[in-house]
Design an enzyme around this catalytic site. Structure first.
Site, PDB file in Angstrom:
ATOM      1  N   GLU A  58      53.014  31.273 -33.029  1.00  0.00           N
ATOM      2  CA  GLU A  58      53.462  29.889 -33.168  1.00  0.00           C
ATOM      3  C   GLU A  58      53.164  29.356 -34.565  1.00  0.00           C
ATOM      4  OE1 GLU A  58      53.064  25.770 -30.657  1.00  0.00           O
ATOM      5  OE2 GLU A  58      51.275  26.543 -31.653  1.00  0.00           O
ATOM      6  N   TRP A  80      56.878  27.400 -25.438  1.00  0.00           N
ATOM      7  CA  TRP A  80      57.812  26.300 -25.705  1.00  0.00           C
ATOM      8  C   TRP A  80      59.036  26.339 -24.790  1.00  0.00           C
ATOM      9  CZ3 TRP A  80      57.623  22.002 -28.714  1.00  0.00           C
ATOM     10  CH2 TRP A  80      56.573  21.910 -29.653  1.00  0.00           C
ATOM     11  N   TYR A 123      57.943  20.570 -35.550  1.00  0.00           N
ATOM     12  CA  TYR A 123      56.936  20.843 -36.582  1.00  0.00           C
ATOM     13  C   TYR A 123      57.439  21.600 -37.805  1.00  0.00           C
ATOM     14  CZ  TYR A 123      53.715  19.473 -32.875  1.00  0.00           C
ATOM     15  OH  TYR A 123      53.059  18.779 -31.886  1.00  0.00           O
ATOM     16  N   CYS A 170      52.617  16.222 -31.205  1.00  0.00           N
ATOM     17  CA  CYS A 170      51.306  15.780 -30.724  1.00  0.00           C
ATOM     18  C   CYS A 170      50.289  15.848 -31.862  1.00  0.00           C
ATOM     19  CB  CYS A 170      50.844  16.653 -29.558  1.00  0.00           C
ATOM     20  SG  CYS A 170      51.824  16.445 -28.068  1.00  0.00           S
ATOM     21  N   ARG A 190      47.721  12.828 -31.875  1.00  0.00           N
ATOM     22  CA  ARG A 190      47.920  11.574 -31.143  1.00  0.00           C
ATOM     23  C   ARG A 190      47.614  11.718 -29.662  1.00  0.00           C
ATOM     24  NH1 ARG A 190      52.366  11.764 -27.928  1.00  0.00           N
ATOM     25  NH2 ARG A 190      53.902  13.382 -28.414  1.00  0.00           N
ATOM     26  N   ASP A 193      45.961  17.394 -24.507  1.00  0.00           N
ATOM     27  CA  ASP A 193      45.728  17.921 -23.159  1.00  0.00           C
ATOM     28  C   ASP A 193      44.503  18.827 -23.255  1.00  0.00           C
ATOM     29  OD1 ASP A 193      45.692  19.538 -20.895  1.00  0.00           O
ATOM     30  OD2 ASP A 193      47.762  20.218 -21.074  1.00  0.00           O
ATOM     31  N   HIS A 231      42.870  13.600 -23.043  1.00  0.00           N
ATOM     32  CA  HIS A 231      43.018  13.453 -21.595  1.00  0.00           C
ATOM     33  C   HIS A 231      42.933  14.775 -20.852  1.00  0.00           C
ATOM     34  CE1 HIS A 231      47.149  13.885 -23.288  1.00  0.00           C
ATOM     35  NE2 HIS A 231      47.304  14.723 -22.278  1.00  0.00           N
TER      36      HIS A 231
END
Length: 287
Positions: A58, A80, A123, A170, A190, A193, A231
């Site tokens: 990636e 993805w 990205y 993210c 931002r 997970d 989170h």
């Protein structure tokens, strides 16, 4: 990876319940920062097995400026796949294909892959062509020629192009900092997970730090990870409890072989050494 486990524990004990875009639900803390010193080893989570091959491919995909999943799929990296599949399902070409059938078409049909494997200007596009600016190349040049600059920054957040992206970035912005012979990197993410994504992000940007340091004749120093919405998805809580019972192993090392240029690195050049880990803990991806 004591720092990561401490973050996981803190959010699991102090997070507030929040609804989210995926309808899964989370417990969340706003505004965290964790530091990883690469002089002490490469920060790859050891309390469960992490998909190292996916991290390497990636990152090289980002650096190449690629935004189509075909390169990843061809290298058996499936992280993805769900996002373009969801877009495909809304198209007139969708005839009830399963995700597995969709991925098979991506592999075998170049025209299909070109049309339906695209994620939009995510990205890689922003790194290498942000409204005509090759941010990544500029960043490398600045580190080499103006190492004390406070502007060693790359942003993946392009408001004009967000509506065209399968998933808005993210990990939105990162900044380098040269300190004597060492290169440090801070990422602002931002949304994180913590169970599934963040271990991947820590390793990915630590590998980026290793590669950029090598390109600029520096040593990899600290990776600092700032997260906005940190989170845990509600359907990962039991997995988190299990992971928190485990004791971290000694950190592995990473070696870059046959290095000529950051743009010529292949996945086979990136060697992970002495990675001891506990068994994989599975969790569903919320899309």
């Amino acid at each position: 990876m004591k720092q990561y486990l401490e973050l996981l524990k803190y959010v699991s004990e102090n997070g507030i319940k929040r609804d989210d875009r995926t309808k899964t639900g989370t417990i969340s803390v706003f505004g965290t920062q964790t530091r990883y010193d690469l002089k002490n080893g490469f920060p790859l989570v050891t309390t469960k097995k992490i998909y190292w091959k996916g991290i390497v491919h990636e990152l090289l995909w980002f650096i190449a400026g690629d935004t189509n999943i075909k390169y990843l799929v061809d290298n058996k990296v499936n992280i993805w796949n769900e996002w373009p599949y969801e877009t495909f399902k809304k198209s007139s070409s969708y005839n009830g294909e399963t995700l597995e059938q969709f991925i098979e078409k991506i592999q075998l049909d170049d025209a299909f892959a070109a049309k339906f494997g695209e994620l939009g200007p995510v990205y890689g596009k922003q790194w290498r062509n942000f409204d005509g600016v090759d941010q990544f190349m500029e960043l490398l040049n600045q580190i080499k020629t103006n190492p004390n600059s406070r502007r060693l920054i790359l942003s993946a957040w392009n408001p004009k192009e967000i509506p065209k992206m399968a998933l808005p970035p993210c990990h939105t912005l990162f900044q380098f900092y040269v300190q004597n012979d060492y290169l440090n990197l801070q990422l602002y993410q931002r949304s994180g997970d913590l169970f599934l994504g963040v271990p991947f992000n820590i390793a990915s940007y630590s590998l980026l730090l290793e590669l950029v340091a090598k390109e600029c004749n520096l040593k990899a120093g600290e990776f600092i990870h700032a997260i906005g919405d940190a989170h845990i998805y509600l359907n990962h809580l039991e997995q988190v409890k299990l992971q928190l019972t485990r004791t971290p192993h000694k950190l592995p090392q990473v070696k870059i072989n046959n290095f000529k240029s950051i743009f010529e690195v292949k996945a086979s050049d990136v060697e992970l050494i002495d990675y001891e880990h506990d068994p994989l803990i599975k969790g569903l991806v919320s899309v």
